[in-house]
Design an enzyme around this catalytic site. Structure first.
Site, PDB file in Angstrom:
ATOM      1  N   CYS A  32       1.020  -1.279  -0.191  1.00 12.74           N
ATOM      2  CA  CYS A  32      -0.019   0.036   0.142  1.00 12.74           C
ATOM      3  C   CYS A  32       0.660   1.234   0.057  1.00 12.74           C
ATOM      4  O   CYS A  32       1.446   1.567   0.949  1.00 12.74           O
ATOM      5  CB  CYS A  32      -1.109   0.012   1.171  1.00 12.74           C
ATOM      6  SG  CYS A  32      -1.730   1.365   1.472  1.00 12.74           S
ATOM      7  N   CYS A  35      -0.019   3.901   2.729  1.00 14.38           N
ATOM      8  CA  CYS A  35       0.336   3.318   3.877  1.00 14.38           C
ATOM      9  C   CYS A  35       1.814   3.721   3.928  1.00 14.38           C
ATOM     10  O   CYS A  35       2.412   4.138   5.428  1.00 14.38           O
ATOM     11  CB  CYS A  35       0.140   1.880   4.137  1.00 14.38           C
ATOM     12  SG  CYS A  35      -1.600   1.352   3.798  1.00 14.38           S
TER      13      CYS A  35
END
Length: 108
Positions: A32, A35
């Site tokens: 991600c 993230c």
């Protein structure tokens, strides 16, 4: 991961969030990009507020039950817990200043 950031798993989640110290749990995954983008800011916040705020990271690929239990639909999701209860939820990446603004009530 920073020295003031803790890793949580499905097995340690409930114990981690049951503290009276506010705990921010970052639901994230290696793949991600957003993230990974917020990770350095979260580590800095963890270092700046050590003792007042706990920053914990839960990898959703390795720990799939907790995200299901808490209705995490997308990542990054940041949830703030106090005494085992969710008190705030943020979905999506934010700048460090935006994160600090969102968390200021917990570190005052």
């Amino acid at each position: 991961m920073g020295q003031n950031t803790v890793t949580v798993t499905d097995a340690t989640f409930k114990e981690t969030i049951s503290s009276s110290t506010p705990t921010v749990v970052d639901f994230w995954a290696e793949w991600c990009a957003p993230c990974r983008a917020i990770a350095p800011a979260l580590e800095e916040i963890a270092d700046q507020h050590a003792g007042k705020l706990t920053v914990a990271k839960l990898n959703v690929d390795e720990n799939q039950q907790t995200p299901i239990d808490y209705g995490v639909m997308g990542i990054p999701t940041l949830m703030v817990f106090r005494d085992g209860k969710e008190v705030k939820r943020m979905v999506g990446a934010r700048s460090k200043s935006a994160l600090e603004q969102e968390l200021k009530e917990f570190v005052a």
